[in-house]
Design a protein around this motif. Sequence first.
Motif, PDB file in Angstrom:
ATOM      1  N   MET A   1       0.838  -1.207   0.000  1.00  0.00           N
ATOM      2  CA  MET A   1       0.000   0.000   0.000  1.00  0.00           C
ATOM      3  C   MET A   1       0.866   1.247   0.000  1.00  0.00           C
ATOM      4  SD  MET A   1      -2.778   1.576   2.752  1.00  0.00           S
ATOM      5  CE  MET A   1      -3.735   0.091   2.961  1.00  0.00           C
ATOM      6  N   VAL A   2       0.424   2.242  -0.746  1.00  0.00           N
ATOM      7  CA  VAL A   2       1.020   3.571  -0.714  1.00  0.00           C
ATOM      8  C   VAL A   2      -0.024   4.522  -0.135  1.00  0.00           C
ATOM      9  CG1 VAL A   2       1.932   5.483  -2.070  1.00  0.00           C
ATOM     10  CG2 VAL A   2       2.516   3.130  -2.686  1.00  0.00           C
ATOM     11  N   ARG A   3       0.364   5.195   0.937  1.00  0.00           N
ATOM     12  CA  ARG A   3      -0.536   6.200   1.513  1.00  0.00           C
ATOM     13  C   ARG A   3      -0.031   7.591   1.151  1.00  0.00           C
ATOM     14  NH1 ARG A   3      -2.807   4.964   7.434  1.00  0.00           N
ATOM     15  NH2 ARG A   3      -0.684   5.326   8.186  1.00  0.00           N
ATOM     16  N   LEU A   4      -0.956   8.503   1.096  1.00  0.00           N
ATOM     17  CA  LEU A   4      -0.642   9.901   0.825  1.00  0.00           C
ATOM     18  C   LEU A   4      -1.026  10.726   2.048  1.00  0.00           C
ATOM     19  CD1 LEU A   4      -2.067  10.209  -2.795  1.00  0.00           C
ATOM     20  CD2 LEU A   4       0.344  10.224  -2.162  1.00  0.00           C
TER      21      LEU A   4
ATOM     22  N   PHE B   1      -5.612   7.339   1.689  1.00  0.00           N
ATOM     23  CA  PHE B   1      -5.586   8.793   1.834  1.00  0.00           C
ATOM     24  C   PHE B   1      -5.558   9.122   3.326  1.00  0.00           C
ATOM     25  CE2 PHE B   1      -7.598  10.681  -2.275  1.00  0.00           C
ATOM     26  CZ  PHE B   1      -6.716   9.932  -3.042  1.00  0.00           C
ATOM     27  N   ASN B   2      -4.465   9.715   3.799  1.00  0.00           N
ATOM     28  CA  ASN B   2      -4.404  10.215   5.178  1.00  0.00           C
ATOM     29  C   ASN B   2      -4.649  11.717   5.142  1.00  0.00           C
ATOM     30  OD1 ASN B   2      -3.548   7.604   5.929  1.00  0.00           O
ATOM     31  ND2 ASN B   2      -2.321   8.481   7.594  1.00  0.00           N
ATOM     32  N   VAL B   3      -5.863  12.112   5.389  1.00  0.00           N
ATOM     33  CA  VAL B   3      -6.231  13.521   5.253  1.00  0.00           C
ATOM     34  C   VAL B   3      -6.187  14.189   6.626  1.00  0.00           C
ATOM     35  CG1 VAL B   3      -7.918  15.164   4.394  1.00  0.00           C
ATOM     36  CG2 VAL B   3      -7.686  12.924   3.300  1.00  0.00           C
ATOM     37  N   MET B   4      -5.340  15.177   6.730  1.00  0.00           N
ATOM     38  CA  MET B   4      -5.031  15.804   8.016  1.00  0.00           C
ATOM     39  C   MET B   4      -6.116  16.804   8.437  1.00  0.00           C
ATOM     40  SD  MET B   4      -0.910  16.325   7.434  1.00  0.00           S
ATOM     41  CE  MET B   4      -1.075  17.096   5.810  1.00  0.00           C
TER      42      MET B   4
ATOM     43  N   TYR C   1      -8.641   7.971   5.372  1.00  0.00           N
ATOM     44  CA  TYR C   1      -8.374   8.140   6.796  1.00  0.00           C
ATOM     45  C   TYR C   1      -8.750   9.527   7.283  1.00  0.00           C
ATOM     46  CZ  TYR C   1      -5.592   3.972   7.903  1.00  0.00           C
ATOM     47  OH  TYR C   1      -5.159   2.703   8.172  1.00  0.00           O
ATOM     48  N   MET C   2      -9.424   9.542   8.403  1.00  0.00           N
ATOM     49  CA  MET C   2      -9.632  10.773   9.170  1.00  0.00           C
ATOM     50  C   MET C   2      -8.458  10.892  10.136  1.00  0.00           C
ATOM     51  SD  MET C   2     -13.642  10.110  10.077  1.00  0.00           S
ATOM     52  CE  MET C   2     -13.241   8.491  10.735  1.00  0.00           C
ATOM     53  N   VAL C   3      -7.673  11.950  10.014  1.00  0.00           N
ATOM     54  CA  VAL C   3      -6.483  12.135  10.850  1.00  0.00           C
ATOM     55  C   VAL C   3      -6.730  13.270  11.839  1.00  0.00           C
ATOM     56  CG1 VAL C   3      -4.009  12.619  10.891  1.00  0.00           C
ATOM     57  CG2 VAL C   3      -4.998  11.301   8.992  1.00  0.00           C
ATOM     58  N   ASP C   4      -6.704  12.913  13.107  1.00  0.00           N
ATOM     59  CA  ASP C   4      -6.859  13.914  14.169  1.00  0.00           C
ATOM     60  C   ASP C   4      -5.497  14.567  14.414  1.00  0.00           C
ATOM     61  OD1 ASP C   4      -7.595  15.435  16.330  1.00  0.00           O
ATOM     62  OD2 ASP C   4      -7.652  13.760  17.748  1.00  0.00           O
ATOM     63  N   SER C   5      -5.110  15.450  13.515  1.00  0.00           N
ATOM     64  CA  SER C   5      -3.756  16.020  13.532  1.00  0.00           C
ATOM     65  C   SER C   5      -3.431  16.743  14.830  1.00  0.00           C
ATOM     66  CB  SER C   5      -3.584  16.990  12.360  1.00  0.00           C
ATOM     67  OG  SER C   5      -3.772  16.336  11.133  1.00  0.00           O
ATOM     68  N   TYR C   6      -4.410  17.406  15.406  1.00  0.00           N
ATOM     69  CA  TYR C   6      -4.167  18.203  16.605  1.00  0.00           C
ATOM     70  C   TYR C   6      -4.387  17.416  17.898  1.00  0.00           C
ATOM     71  CZ  TYR C   6      -4.663  21.888  13.106  1.00  0.00           C
ATOM     72  OH  TYR C   6      -4.525  22.663  11.993  1.00  0.00           O
ATOM     73  N   GLY C   7      -4.916  16.206  17.768  1.00  0.00           N
ATOM     74  CA  GLY C   7      -5.161  15.409  18.967  1.00  0.00           C
ATOM     75  C   GLY C   7      -6.237  15.985  19.854  1.00  0.00           C
TER      76      GLY C   7
ATOM     77  N   LEU D   1     -13.391   3.623   5.403  1.00  0.00           N
ATOM     78  CA  LEU D   1     -12.864   4.668   6.267  1.00  0.00           C
ATOM     79  C   LEU D   1     -11.841   4.123   7.245  1.00  0.00           C
ATOM     80  CD1 LEU D   1     -16.116   6.656   7.151  1.00  0.00           C
ATOM     81  CD2 LEU D   1     -14.511   7.051   5.271  1.00  0.00           C
ATOM     82  N   GLY D   2     -10.902   5.002   7.609  1.00  0.00           N
ATOM     83  CA  GLY D   2      -9.921   4.686   8.634  1.00  0.00           C
ATOM     84  C   GLY D   2      -9.791   5.853   9.590  1.00  0.00           C
TER      85      GLY D   2
END
Length: 513
Positions: A102-105, A131-134, A160-166, A188-189
């Motif tokens: 797998m290649v993620r972005l 897709f790792n979307v920040m 992916y939903m990325v909780d960048s700020y935590g 979804l991830g």
Amino acid sequence: MFKILDCTIRDGGYYTNWDFNKVTVSEYISAMNNLPVDYLEIGYRSMPMSGYLGKYFYSPIYELEELRQQSSRKLVIILNERDVKPEHLNDLLLPIVGLIDMVRLAIDPQNLGSAIKLAEVIKKMGFEVGFNVMYMSKWKLYNDFIENLRGIDGIADYFYMVDSYGGVYPQDVIETIDLVRKYTNCRLGFHGHNNLELALVNSLTAVEHGAEIIDATILGMGRGAGNLKTELLLSVLNTKFDIQLDFNALEKAVNAFEPLLDKHKWGTNLPYMISGSNSLPQKEVMDWVTTRFYSFNSIIRALQNQRNKIKDNQQLPLFKPSKTYKKAVIIGGGPNAEEHSKAVMQFIGNGNGETCIIHASAKNAKKYQELAVDQFYCLVGNEGQRLETVFKGLGTFDAQCVLPPYPRKMGTYIPAQVTDKSFELSQIDFTTQVNDSHTVLALQTAIKLGAQQVYIAGYDGYNEVPLTELERTLVGENEHLFDAFQQYTGITLYSLTPTKYKSLSIQSIYSLI
């Protein structure tokens, strides 16, 4: 059952500059072969960049070949979408076909459109695409991003939903999933950061509402406050869903990274909690916490300034001394400033009023406070609080405080009792690399005071071997400042007490009294 992607090597690289020793990686791979983890993200693939970035930032072919032979799990690399153009993909990805599954972005939501174009090419090469979307907490602010979600079906295998700020809560996760589901049927991830220690509950909430893949890392190793702990997630699955688990293998994985945890001490703390609560970037907080000796008060004040969109909370009169001095003695925070204080005070007292003291830190100020000479205090970091402790309410304080130039990124804390004795420098003349450390303030103060001779006491260096990364950073910074000062002024810096700093000449205090 949802899938698990462990990204310890990739995300943990923010602490190791993407270098891990071979033994650690081998033990990690071996353990993962016996755990219910589906994917291992082992690094970036990147075009050449300036500065040193380690092995797993570039993921050379020979390394991927070796990992492929060792691992029975699917292997993943990630690309920084902002740094990759379509014309780069052949060089980056064609050599790893058959090695990587797998290649993620890593994607800024505002760049989703260009990410889709990259993904179309990647998909044709035969890779799974993630897709790792920040910045998921701010997605609603990006109208174009929401509309572009319609274009990911058939291209992204995982979104992916990325909780960048935590800083998201379970209800935020639910609402975001409902929003995304209106525009795409992509699996979804969720990638959770642990600033508020909600990574586990947010991940489980995501799964309950349809997420099919979850990111985690061993011991939570990852940028800033870190991530959901793989060992915690697996332990919960063992008890909650009766997933069979080889705890010996899990212990082996944890043991492999414990020395790195002892060294780098990642995990949440008060500054990360504040940044998460206010959706502020973790990058600066990580730099402040791990590479500089900033106090928590200073960091939190800086975060509050960011949240309120202000540069600083106090502007002061400029430091314009009315008197110059032939000699200045800079007192650092090392034990030698206290050990040899009687000799140093005798040397200063013999100066006939032409010698002043500059306290780079107030740590040793108590030993010198009765000396009847002009004294100046560098107010940075937690020095305001230290002054209050040393002078017990500051009722006997009779000196001037010098602060970095305005605006101060780290904010300002000045005890109320010394506000009328506090001044800021207009600029730092002798270097452009640092403007807010104890050492740079002390040296610039010596310049402003017109000192013709500058002596230093209590800059011992560090006796512990090996040095921590934090200590190495500070030593390197101070060495630069000593060299830059001497080159700029032509004044030789003499250490009166024992020191490990190579940039300082040594002149024993006992030879001068």
